[in-house]
Write a protein that holds these residues in place. Structure first.
Motif, PDB file in Angstrom:
ATOM      1  N   LEU A 186       0.830  -1.206   0.000  1.00  0.00           N
ATOM      2  CA  LEU A 186       0.000   0.000   0.000  1.00  0.00           C
ATOM      3  C   LEU A 186       0.864   1.256   0.000  1.00  0.00           C
ATOM      4  O   LEU A 186       0.587   2.219  -0.732  1.00  0.00           O
ATOM      5  CB  LEU A 186      -0.921  -0.003   1.225  1.00  0.00           C
ATOM      6  CG  LEU A 186      -2.083  -1.000   1.207  1.00  0.00           C
ATOM      7  CD1 LEU A 186      -2.770  -1.047   2.565  1.00  0.00           C
ATOM      8  CD2 LEU A 186      -3.079  -0.643   0.120  1.00  0.00           C
ATOM      9  N   GLY A 187       1.925   1.245   0.799  1.00  0.00           N
ATOM     10  CA  GLY A 187       2.812   2.403   0.859  1.00  0.00           C
ATOM     11  C   GLY A 187       3.498   2.682  -0.462  1.00  0.00           C
ATOM     12  O   GLY A 187       3.503   3.822  -0.953  1.00  0.00           O
ATOM     13  N   ILE A 188       4.061   1.640  -1.063  1.00  0.00           N
ATOM     14  CA  ILE A 188       4.753   1.803  -2.352  1.00  0.00           C
ATOM     15  C   ILE A 188       3.784   2.273  -3.427  1.00  0.00           C
ATOM     16  O   ILE A 188       4.076   3.191  -4.206  1.00  0.00           O
ATOM     17  CB  ILE A 188       5.419   0.473  -2.771  1.00  0.00           C
ATOM     18  CG1 ILE A 188       6.563   0.124  -1.819  1.00  0.00           C
ATOM     19  CG2 ILE A 188       5.940   0.559  -4.210  1.00  0.00           C
ATOM     20  CD1 ILE A 188       7.118  -1.271  -2.027  1.00  0.00           C
TER      21      ILE A 188
ATOM     22  N   CYS B 232      -5.135   4.660  -5.410  1.00  0.00           N
ATOM     23  CA  CYS B 232      -5.528   3.931  -4.202  1.00  0.00           C
ATOM     24  C   CYS B 232      -6.112   2.558  -4.558  1.00  0.00           C
ATOM     25  O   CYS B 232      -5.781   1.558  -3.918  1.00  0.00           O
ATOM     26  CB  CYS B 232      -6.547   4.751  -3.422  1.00  0.00           C
ATOM     27  SG  CYS B 232      -7.204   3.909  -1.961  1.00  0.00           S
ATOM     28  N   LEU B 233      -6.946   2.514  -5.588  1.00  0.00           N
ATOM     29  CA  LEU B 233      -7.566   1.249  -5.992  1.00  0.00           C
ATOM     30  C   LEU B 233      -6.520   0.259  -6.520  1.00  0.00           C
ATOM     31  O   LEU B 233      -6.571  -0.933  -6.218  1.00  0.00           O
ATOM     32  CB  LEU B 233      -8.634   1.499  -7.058  1.00  0.00           C
ATOM     33  CG  LEU B 233      -9.890   2.252  -6.586  1.00  0.00           C
ATOM     34  CD1 LEU B 233     -10.807   2.524  -7.765  1.00  0.00           C
ATOM     35  CD2 LEU B 233     -10.618   1.458  -5.514  1.00  0.00           C
ATOM     36  N   ILE B 234      -5.567   0.753  -7.311  1.00  0.00           N
ATOM     37  CA  ILE B 234      -4.511  -0.122  -7.841  1.00  0.00           C
ATOM     38  C   ILE B 234      -3.649  -0.659  -6.705  1.00  0.00           C
ATOM     39  O   ILE B 234      -3.318  -1.855  -6.656  1.00  0.00           O
ATOM     40  CB  ILE B 234      -3.640   0.633  -8.871  1.00  0.00           C
ATOM     41  CG1 ILE B 234      -4.465   0.957 -10.116  1.00  0.00           C
ATOM     42  CG2 ILE B 234      -2.409  -0.194  -9.248  1.00  0.00           C
ATOM     43  CD1 ILE B 234      -3.746   1.838 -11.116  1.00  0.00           C
ATOM     44  N   ALA B 235      -3.282   0.210  -5.767  1.00  0.00           N
ATOM     45  CA  ALA B 235      -2.461  -0.217  -4.625  1.00  0.00           C
ATOM     46  C   ALA B 235      -3.204  -1.235  -3.775  1.00  0.00           C
ATOM     47  O   ALA B 235      -2.630  -2.247  -3.350  1.00  0.00           O
ATOM     48  CB  ALA B 235      -2.074   0.996  -3.784  1.00  0.00           C
ATOM     49  N   THR B 236      -4.491  -1.006  -3.549  1.00  0.00           N
ATOM     50  CA  THR B 236      -5.290  -1.922  -2.731  1.00  0.00           C
ATOM     51  C   THR B 236      -5.458  -3.273  -3.419  1.00  0.00           C
ATOM     52  O   THR B 236      -5.331  -4.323  -2.792  1.00  0.00           O
ATOM     53  CB  THR B 236      -6.674  -1.310  -2.449  1.00  0.00           C
ATOM     54  OG1 THR B 236      -6.516  -0.042  -1.819  1.00  0.00           O
ATOM     55  CG2 THR B 236      -7.486  -2.229  -1.550  1.00  0.00           C
ATOM     56  N   GLY B 237      -5.734  -3.241  -4.730  1.00  0.00           N
ATOM     57  CA  GLY B 237      -5.887  -4.481  -5.477  1.00  0.00           C
ATOM     58  C   GLY B 237      -4.616  -5.301  -5.501  1.00  0.00           C
ATOM     59  O   GLY B 237      -4.652  -6.535  -5.422  1.00  0.00           O
ATOM     60  N   THR B 238      -3.476  -4.632  -5.576  1.00  0.00           N
ATOM     61  CA  THR B 238      -2.188  -5.326  -5.572  1.00  0.00           C
ATOM     62  C   THR B 238      -1.854  -5.856  -4.179  1.00  0.00           C
ATOM     63  O   THR B 238      -1.290  -6.944  -4.030  1.00  0.00           O
ATOM     64  CB  THR B 238      -1.063  -4.377  -6.034  1.00  0.00           C
ATOM     65  OG1 THR B 238      -1.408  -3.813  -7.301  1.00  0.00           O
ATOM     66  CG2 THR B 238       0.266  -5.121  -6.167  1.00  0.00           C
ATOM     67  N   ALA B 239      -2.232  -5.113  -3.141  1.00  0.00           N
ATOM     68  CA  ALA B 239      -1.868  -5.480  -1.775  1.00  0.00           C
ATOM     69  C   ALA B 239      -2.697  -6.620  -1.219  1.00  0.00           C
ATOM     70  O   ALA B 239      -2.189  -7.442  -0.456  1.00  0.00           O
ATOM     71  CB  ALA B 239      -2.006  -4.265  -0.862  1.00  0.00           C
ATOM     72  N   ILE B 240      -3.974  -6.702  -1.604  1.00  0.00           N
ATOM     73  CA  ILE B 240      -4.850  -7.656  -0.916  1.00  0.00           C
ATOM     74  C   ILE B 240      -5.328  -8.767  -1.853  1.00  0.00           C
ATOM     75  O   ILE B 240      -4.799  -9.869  -1.845  1.00  0.00           O
ATOM     76  CB  ILE B 240      -6.037  -6.934  -0.265  1.00  0.00           C
ATOM     77  CG1 ILE B 240      -5.530  -5.849   0.688  1.00  0.00           C
ATOM     78  CG2 ILE B 240      -6.902  -7.920   0.511  1.00  0.00           C
ATOM     79  CD1 ILE B 240      -6.607  -5.013   1.325  1.00  0.00           C
TER      80      ILE B 240
END
Length: 322
Positions: free
Chosen positions: A103-105, A121-129
């Motif tokens: 999420l940070g990256i 935010c959506l891309i980071a969340t989708g990648t993180a979870i």
């Protein structure tokens, strides 16, 4: 005899399918057999999307959403609760660290590359979870628009398709154990469907570890959605809780402790794997040219760097310390 009276089932028999629809139906049926593996199903879906198009694209998202959840629950009938608890315990620490780091990256990259805040935010969340499921859960919490959602989904699904092919090959080249590969796949591959597909391709223990760790990871949708709603000042929004995870746990417990459930568990597992393969075909067929064009360069670069960073870092840690 009244010849004008409709014959039951006649309407269905009189239906005429186009060549595109016939091709789609044939491939979908083949995906439910042992003739087509999960990666091949995804590739066939991508080819169909580019060459002939999805004949029922407007229904695709809803069908894949439900089919994936049902398939995951079915996979629970092939798992042992004791082994799952051990796998989940082993992957808990690295799961927490990887989610926070991803999420940070992702958010920092989005800001540096001047990508729309909600899209980043959506891309980071989708990648993180957990890929599309996380995006679908967080989107209403931050009041994301359709364009922002489609760009994020397109980015994650494209990279998700790539991961399904390169992860098993990388795992074999590095000689990862099934435990190591299952943990890595669960952390570094976006969507649950491709995590399960890669795990099943690598081996039965890899499948069990990957599914357990991934579903435990998916529970982080809830706190992340709440935090995102506060960050974007959107309070009071409904959060989509992944209830199918609870059914997966019940299926696993039944297979572990109830002899009557164990008698039909092998059949449920076979059906679940067929459903998963069909899901990957449908996901691939939904990546139309319009979806690919809508993504754009910068969101794709953000998703690629974020994903590559977490995949490489977790691979290094798992290879040397797990």
């Amino acid at each position: 005899m009244d010849r004008t009276r409709p014959v039951p089932g006649r309407k269905f028999l009189d239906m005429q399918f186009s060549a595109r629809e016939i091709i789609f139906i044939i491939i979908a049926v083949l995906c439910c057999t042992n003739l087509i593996s999960a990666p091949v199903a995804l590739l066939l879906g991508l080819l169909v999307a580019q060459l002939v198009g999805h004949p029922w694209l407007h229904l695709n998202h809803k069908v894949t959403h439900w089919l994936l959840q049902i398939s995951v629950v079915g996979l629970g009938f092939g798992m042992n609760a004791h082994a799952a608890i051990e796998a989940g315990r082993a992957g808990f620490g690295i799961t927490v660290v990887s989610i926070v780091a991803t999420l940070g990256i992702g958010l920092l990259l989005g800001r540096w590359m001047r990508i729309d805040k909600k899209t980043a935010c959506l891309i980071a969340t989708g990648t993180a979870i957990c890929g599309g499921s996380a995006i679908a859960a967080v989107a209403p919490a931050i009041d994301a628009k359709d364009k922002q959602i489609s760009v994020a989904l397109g980015t994650v699904f494209i990279l998700n398709a790539v991961a399904l092919f390169i992860f098993p090959v990388t795992g074999h080249l590095l000689g990862l154990s099934q435990m190591q590969f299952g943990t890595w796949a669960a952390i570094a591959i976006h969507d649950t469907s491709s995590v399960v597909g890669a795990g099943s391709r690598y081996g039965p223990q890899a499948l069990e570890v990957a599914t357990t760790v991934k579903l435990a990871r998916a529970l982080w949708i809830i706190p992340v959605s709440i935090i995102a709603s506060f960050a974007f000042r959107k309070k009071g929004q409904k959060i989509q809780i992944p209830w199918f995870i609870g059914l997966f746990i019940l299926a696993m417990l039944g297979n572990t402790f109830i002899p009557a459930v164990q008698t039909f568990s092998p059949y449920a597992t076979i059906i679940a794997k067929a459903g998963l393969t069909l899901t990957l075909f449908l996901i691939g067929s939904g990546l139309s040219r319009d979806v690919l064009r809508s993504v754009g360069i910068r969101p794709m670069v953000q998703g690629l760097i974020t994903w590559a960073s977490i995949a490489a870092a977790t691979l290094w840690f798992i290879y040397y310390f797990v």
